[in-house]
Design an enzyme around this catalytic site. Structure first.
Site, PDB file in Angstrom:
ATOM      1  N   CYS A   1       0.868  -1.158   0.000  1.00 17.43           N
ATOM      2  CA  CYS A   1       0.000   0.000   0.000  1.00 17.43           C
ATOM      3  C   CYS A   1       0.915   1.221   0.000  1.00 17.43           C
ATOM      4  O   CYS A   1       2.104   1.106   0.252  1.00 17.43           O
ATOM      5  CB  CYS A   1      -0.876   0.069   1.250  1.00 17.43           C
ATOM      6  SG  CYS A   1      -2.141  -1.211   1.330  1.00 17.43           S
ATOM      7  N   GLY A   2       0.364   2.360  -0.277  1.00 15.19           N
ATOM      8  CA  GLY A   2       1.143   3.592  -0.218  1.00 15.19           C
ATOM      9  C   GLY A   2       0.566   4.522   0.832  1.00 15.19           C
ATOM     10  O   GLY A   2      -0.652   4.669   0.943  1.00 15.19           O
TER      11      GLY A   2
END
Lengths: 303, 228
Positions: free
Chosen positions: A2-3
């Protein structure tokens, strides 16, 4: 994968730029989490409680729900809608409104509650989510955003980050928790209400519960290090504060950059690279199991 | 973009793509190249296997110069996770800081990090030499089998956990040593190796300030005392 990105402004002159800079950061994290995205922006408000709501079906009759709320809680409500979201401002107790909606409006998810915070989410391209909800034009003191590549629960708007259960508190998470089911049950006995099956919502609720018991943010994070099991890099926002915490193994990436004007955190440096003055920033990776926090009351690192 | 390039060519990531840039670098037998607008992109200058000289004029993302063979790659910025992973030979130099797992499983060549390296620097090192101008994070040289890691600053928790035969030289403090990693005597051969590494890395440091760490060799064979 994920970012995560977070931007906490120290220099008030940059506040009109908060949304634009956060959108630039979020853009760089699109390929870490292309399936959904969301952001929390601390943009101020008045003394009233502010709730951001999501219609799961996209067809909620907001005006009817507002009329019901006004009748049930005998309080004034101001309603604003934006795509499948609605914002309610009210002089009523925001927690009571949240409870009523969760108990009585099954098609509605309460995304945030507080005087300051607003949370917006969407499925699909993170840049489009940012555009739909006007991130680049928003102003404020700090913001947290997330691009999601779902591993643990379904790709839905409600399951996108940030998660917020307590007033003006939110959390984004890269990783996965292994003891979230037990923690969820424990937190429910303390009155926490959950709206998704997501492990990260449990982490948000855990911190909200600790702080409702009187912990400071740092104390709540110290407890989290003891009670949360799994992999995590968290970025956390409160009404006046911002924090970053990684688990003791610290597999999930994180980089922090700090100048006199701002503190930025991201999964990767490229999300920090577009910020003004980055060439003079102090850049470091947060150490495992160490609490990093900043607040507008006490400027600088308070951990 | 053409597959054949003149020497001293400038490659612009923003004007083409990482794939085009890497394809062009890989097609070259020698020469110098500058990579512009790297912007933290992943997998830059990966898999090179000729004596080309590549300078990345900015920040690099994950797995920069991975699997490097013969080439010399310089990053004039920071590099992210997995820098020079599984490098076989050549030189990789980063002017800034690097993220975790730099030089993981690297078999040969020289990796120079002028700033700090974070967690797990030189994890499972298999023969490469790493010189870090700053400090390294936790679990560095975890299960390192051969090669050397020089740290001019400090080392984080659990340095050299479960180490085999790599040599670790640290100038500053070591937060803690990992399982089966101990401080060892600095003999002439080690001083020579350290001086050579510092010289090749262009680091100015007094070898008398360093301590050597390595394997106690107590985990090589099954011992009931090691079982929990």
């Amino acid at each position: 994968m994920c970012g995560i990105v977070g931007l906490f402004l120290k220099n008030k002159a940059l506040e009109p730029e908060l949304g634009r800079l956060t959108a630039l950061m979020l853009h760089e994290m699109c390929d870490r989490g292309p399936d959904s995205a969301g952001f929390a922006i601390y943009g101020g408000g008045d003394d009233r409680a502010k709730l951001v709501l999501l219609s799961k079906s996209g067809e909620t009759d907001w005006a009817a729900m507002k009329d019901q709320l006004v009748a049930e809680l005998s309080a004034e409500m101001e309603l604003e809608t934006l795509h499948d979201h609605a914002i309610i401002r009210t002089s009523a107790d925001g927690r009571a409104v949240r409870r009523w909606i969760i108990d009585n409006a099954p098609d509605v998810t309460v995304l945030s509650l507080g005087k300051n915070i607003e949370v917006f989410k969407g499925v699909g391209d993170p840049d489009r989510v940012a555009k739909d909800f006007g991130l680049a034009e928003r102003t404020g003191t700090h913001a947290i955003a997330h691009t999601r590549m779902a591993t643990e629960s379904a790709i839905t708007t409600a399951g996108s980050h940030p998660f917020s259960t307590g007033a003006d508190t939110c959390l984004v998470h890269n990783g996965s928790l292994s003891n979230h089911n037990n923690l969820r049950e424990m937190l429910m006995t303390h009155g926490e209400q959950f709206q998704t099956e997501n492990d990260s919502e449990v982490a948000a609720a855990y911190l909200a519960w600790r702080m409702s018991e009187g912990d400071t943010l740092n104390q709540a994070l110290e407890s989290a290090l003891r009670d949360l099991d799994g992999f995590y890099t968290f970025a956390i926002g409160t009404e006046n504060g911002f924090a970053v915490l990684r688990d003791p193994v610290a597999c999930k990436p994180a980089v922090i950059a700090e100048t006199d004007d701002w503190v930025a955190m991201a999964s990767e440096f490229r999300a920090i690279a577009p910020l003004p003055g980055v060439e003079n920033a102090k850049i470091y990776e947060p150490e495992p199991a160490k609490i990093y926090s900043w607040s507008h009351a006490v400027k600088g690192q308070a951990a | 973009m053409s597959d054949t390039l003149l020497r001293n060519t400038t490659l612009d990531v923003a004007a083409s793509s990482v794939r085009d840039v890497n394809r062009a670098l890989k097609a070259a037998d020698d020469g110098s190249f500058q990579v512009l607008n790297s912007g933290g992109a992943h997998a830059l200058a990966c898999g090179l296997d000729a004596p080309v000289d590549v300078t990345i004029k900015g920040h690099a993302g994950y797995y920069c110069a991975g699997m490097n063979k013969h080439a010399s790659v310089t990053v004039e910025g920071n590099a992210s996770t997995g820098l020079a992973e599984n490098m076989m030979s050549g030189t990789v130099r980063v002017k800034g800081n690097v993220s975790q797992s730099a030089g993981a499983t690297a078999h040969g060549g020289l990796l120079v990090i002028e700033g700090d390296a974070s967690a797990r620097c030189g994890i499972s090192l298999k023969g490469a030499e790493i010189v870090v101008g700053g400090s390294v994070g936790h679990m560095s040289a975890f299960m390192a089998q051969a090669g050397a890691l020089v740290v001019c600053g400090d080392a984080g928790e659990a340095l050299g956990d479960s180490i085999y035969e790599a040599r670790l030289y640290v100038r500053g403090s070591v937060a803690s040593l990992g399982a089966d990693c101990i401080e060892k005597e600095m003999r002439d051969e080690h001083r020579e190796q350290l001086a050579d590494l510092l010289s090749r890395a262009g680091m100015d440091a007094n070898i008398a300030d360093f301590k050597r760490y390595g394997s106690a060799r107590q985990l090589y064979n099954f011992k009931i005392d090691n079982a929990y």
